[in-house]
Design an enzyme around this catalytic site. Structure first.
Site, short mmCIF file in Angstrom:
data_model
loop_
_atom_site.label_atom_id
_atom_site.label_comp_id
_atom_site.label_asym_id
_atom_site.label_seq_id
_atom_site.Cartn_x
_atom_site.Cartn_y
_atom_site.Cartn_z
N LYS A 1 6.14 20.61 -44.33
CA LYS A 1 5.35 21.33 -45.13
C LYS A 1 4.18 22.05 -44.32
O LYS A 1 3.56 21.25 -43.16
CB LYS A 1 4.58 20.28 -45.88
CG LYS A 1 4.73 20.36 -47.28
CD LYS A 1 3.95 19.20 -48.02
CE LYS A 1 3.31 19.30 -49.45
NZ LYS A 1 2.81 18.39 -50.09
O1 G3P Z 1 1.53 17.80 -54.20
C1 G3P Z 1 -0.02 18.14 -54.18
C2 G3P Z 1 -0.95 16.97 -54.83
O2 G3P Z 1 -0.53 15.87 -53.94
C3 G3P Z 1 -2.18 17.34 -54.96
O3 G3P Z 1 -2.56 17.03 -56.10
O4 G3P Z 1 -4.06 15.64 -57.91
O5 G3P Z 1 -4.64 15.91 -55.71
O6 G3P Z 1 -4.65 17.74 -56.79
P1 G3P Z 1 -4.14 16.76 -56.72
#
Ligand code: G3P
Length: 214
Positions: A83
């Protein structure tokens, strides 16, 4: 549509994988820290649990550093996807790694133009963050629709990996938009199975059956 679990908690991964419905895993530095374990240890265990793409994020901010980290991650297991963040350096590293046959998931994508750049850099996946755009007062799902359309226009092979999905409606809308993959927490995966009418219906079928047996 493929389902990836967005987690580094191996107990919940095992539970998800046991259903046969989990196609891969995404992690990021925050999720690794939340697991309370060393990156190498947790990634190695994940490779034993899931037979599918496993995204592991680089931590360098320069292209050379990301490239070196990416090469190292790729040697850990054939299923590792490196990534890289959607920065100029991240895309420079993406181009280099992709040329060498290493799959890259370009993360932290917030615009269609960024997604276009990632596809041109040869990314295997682009990760637009739906929930974080919603948090910012923008329509995260519209970005998924736009990228799916743009990639179709030019037959890019890069897969749209919708990320930062927070609830079942996000999954439903991603499926309608044609996202290739959705990644979401285990809690959201479990929510996808549930409907109160399924529970009520099953209870009635079973009690009717029992009654008929006398
Ligand atoms: O895959 C990306 C994710 O982990 C981000 O999620 O909910 O932290 O915006 P969030």
């Amino acid at each position: 549509m493929k389902f990836f679990l967005d987690t580094a908690i191996t107990s919940e991964l095992r539970q998800g994988v046991a259903t046969g419905l989990v196609d891969g895993v995404t992690t990021n530095p925050t999720l690794i820290v939340q697991s309370g374990r060393k990156l190498d240890d947790v990634v190695r265990e994940i490779t034993e649990i899931v037979d599918g793409p496993i995204s592991v994020e680089t931590l360098s901010t320069d292209a050379e550093g990301m490239y070196t980290e990416g090469k190292k991650f790729a040697t850990m297991h054939k299923n590792i996807v490196v990534k890289c963040p959607l920065t100029e350096a991240g895309l420079t590293a993406t181009k280099r790694l992709s040329k060498e046959g290493i799959r890259v998931n370009v993360t932290l994508c917030f615009s269609a133009n960024q997604a276009l750049l990632a596809a041109k850099a040869g990314a295997a996946y682009i990760s637009p963050f739906v929930g974080r755009l919603d948090d910012n007062g923008q329509d995260g799902m519209q970005l998924i629709r736009d990228i799916v359309q743009i990639y179709k226009n030019y037959s890019f092979k890069t897969e749209v990996l919708a990320a930062s999905l927070r609830h079942p409606i996000h999954i439903h809308q991603c499926a309608l938009a044609g996202a290739h993959v959705g990644t979401f927490p285990f809690k959201v995966f479990q929510q996808l199975f549930k409907h109160p009418l399924t529970d009520i219906g099953l209870e009635k079928f079973l009690s009717d059956w029992k009654k008929a047996q006398g």
